[in-house]
Design an enzyme around this catalytic site. Sequence first.
Site, PDB file in Angstrom:
ATOM      1  N   ASP A 139       0.837  -1.206   0.000  1.00  0.00           N
ATOM      2  CA  ASP A 139       0.000   0.000   0.000  1.00  0.00           C
ATOM      3  C   ASP A 139       0.872   1.255   0.000  1.00  0.00           C
ATOM      4  O   ASP A 139       1.950   1.272   0.594  1.00  0.00           O
ATOM      5  CB  ASP A 139      -0.904  -0.022   1.247  1.00  0.00           C
ATOM      6  CG  ASP A 139      -2.054   0.962   1.126  1.00  0.00           C
ATOM      7  OD1 ASP A 139      -2.265   1.513   0.030  1.00  0.00           O
ATOM      8  OD2 ASP A 139      -2.745   1.185   2.134  1.00  0.00           O
TER       9      ASP A 139
ATOM     10  N   HIS B  57       2.897   3.321  -8.980  1.00  0.00           N
ATOM     11  CA  HIS B  57       2.688   1.892  -9.229  1.00  0.00           C
ATOM     12  C   HIS B  57       3.922   1.279  -9.909  1.00  0.00           C
ATOM     13  O   HIS B  57       4.324   0.164  -9.600  1.00  0.00           O
ATOM     14  CB  HIS B  57       1.445   1.667 -10.087  1.00  0.00           C
ATOM     15  CG  HIS B  57       0.162   2.022  -9.388  1.00  0.00           C
ATOM     16  ND1 HIS B  57      -0.119   1.629  -8.089  1.00  0.00           N
ATOM     17  CD2 HIS B  57      -0.915   2.732  -9.794  1.00  0.00           C
ATOM     18  CE1 HIS B  57      -1.320   2.090  -7.740  1.00  0.00           C
ATOM     19  NE2 HIS B  57      -1.819   2.766  -8.748  1.00  0.00           N
TER      20      HIS B  57
ATOM     21  N   LEU C 292      10.979 -20.510  -3.981  1.00  0.00           N
ATOM     22  CA  LEU C 292       9.908 -19.679  -3.419  1.00  0.00           C
ATOM     23  C   LEU C 292       8.607 -19.870  -4.206  1.00  0.00           C
ATOM     24  O   LEU C 292       8.627 -19.931  -5.432  1.00  0.00           O
ATOM     25  CB  LEU C 292      10.332 -18.210  -3.526  1.00  0.00           C
ATOM     26  CG  LEU C 292       9.268 -17.171  -3.160  1.00  0.00           C
ATOM     27  CD1 LEU C 292       9.146 -17.058  -1.637  1.00  0.00           C
ATOM     28  CD2 LEU C 292       9.607 -15.802  -3.761  1.00  0.00           C
TER      29      LEU C 292
HETATM   30  C1  FPP Z   1      -1.926   0.243  -3.277  1.00  0.00           C
HETATM   31  O1  FPP Z   1      -1.451   1.541  -3.450  1.00  0.00           O
HETATM   32  C2  FPP Z   1      -1.467  -0.589  -4.347  1.00  0.00           C
HETATM   33  C3  FPP Z   1      -2.261  -1.155  -5.283  1.00  0.00           C
HETATM   34  C4  FPP Z   1      -3.719  -0.972  -5.356  1.00  0.00           C
HETATM   35  C5  FPP Z   1      -1.714  -1.977  -6.327  1.00  0.00           C
HETATM   36  C6  FPP Z   1      -0.448  -2.678  -6.012  1.00  0.00           C
HETATM   37  C7  FPP Z   1       0.287  -2.787  -7.246  1.00  0.00           C
HETATM   38  C8  FPP Z   1       1.624  -2.769  -7.393  1.00  0.00           C
HETATM   39  C9  FPP Z   1       2.602  -2.766  -6.310  1.00  0.00           C
HETATM   40  C10 FPP Z   1       2.178  -2.734  -8.735  1.00  0.00           C
HETATM   41  C11 FPP Z   1       1.592  -3.727  -9.638  1.00  0.00           C
HETATM   42  C12 FPP Z   1       2.103  -5.096  -9.405  1.00  0.00           C
HETATM   43  C13 FPP Z   1       1.699  -6.079 -10.186  1.00  0.00           C
HETATM   44  C14 FPP Z   1       2.266  -7.443 -10.067  1.00  0.00           C
HETATM   45  C15 FPP Z   1       0.649  -5.790 -11.154  1.00  0.00           C
HETATM   46  P1  FPP Z   1      -2.531   2.703  -3.595  1.00  0.00           P
HETATM   47  O2  FPP Z   1      -2.672   2.994  -5.036  1.00  0.00           O
HETATM   48  O3  FPP Z   1      -3.803   2.321  -2.917  1.00  0.00           O
HETATM   49  O4  FPP Z   1      -1.789   3.840  -2.854  1.00  0.00           O
HETATM   50  P2  FPP Z   1      -2.474   5.013  -2.006  1.00  0.00           P
HETATM   51  O5  FPP Z   1      -3.299   4.369  -0.920  1.00  0.00           O
HETATM   52  O6  FPP Z   1      -1.302   5.762  -1.470  1.00  0.00           O
HETATM   53  O7  FPP Z   1      -3.301   5.809  -2.970  1.00  0.00           O
END
Ligand code: FPP
Length: 260
Positions: free
Chosen positions: A29, A46, A140
Amino acid sequence: MKRDRTAMRGDVACEEAPDVPRHVAIIMDGNGRWAAKRGLPRLEGHRRGVEALRRTVRAAIELDIRFLTIYSFSSENWRRPAQEIGDLFGLLRIFVRRDLADLHARSVRVLFIGSREGLPPDIAGLLAEAENLTRDNKGLTLVVAFNYGARQEILAAARAVAEAALRRRIEPGTIDEKAFEAFLETADIPDPDLLIRTSGEQRLSNFLLWQAAYAELVFMPVLWPDFDRAALEGALLEFKRRDRRFGGLAAPAPSLKERA
Ligand code: FPP
């Protein structure tokens, strides 16, 4: 039950704290906040999140973690703007296309949990390709939760159990935890020992609600794009300090004789 490191102390089952948890689950997150802090588009957050994921997979291998489950797209993420959903799908495409050969070379077994319904067909194809290529790998196990929601998973399992009962393949009175778990998507995966959420938020957000019943929860202020091996080691250190009791009692304090 799937816990095989249970040691008996007196008549109370306790977990011997291993140095390294067998299964670590991560809610990655904070990508958006990382980008906002820098005046960058969310996509950049991202993208840097994918780099953090690469670092984390390598660190997990080096630290001899056996299972790593990552929450990369939740059933609820469909509520985001179409542009961002498209960006996240694009990053998954890039991740699988660019990293699959390397993961395979490192003997990583890749599995996906979550619904394949509603996914673009090429994505569903990529997930199947990654699973097929790596299915016999012994290193893994990387479990990618994509289009995943724990309530949806539990509901699907409940429906499948009801179907099996209707067809007299299962006797309702015999459905215990072990029998039910066989209907979950994580049937062959041990429960997570440690669940990490980055960015300072402190909730599970529909992630592994059944499986994390006894996981140690570690909430870290670091935003996901900044996560690295040192952060993972910090979480492992915190895990090692925890006393896992699974509803039993704490290990008795060492007697004076034992301390001498
Ligand atoms: C949360 O950050 C993250 C996500 C919803 C997506 C997680 C994705 C990745 C780490 C990259 C993609 C990886 C793959 C394998 C596709 P947020 O966007 O909710 O952040 P915020 O809460 O600060 O807005």
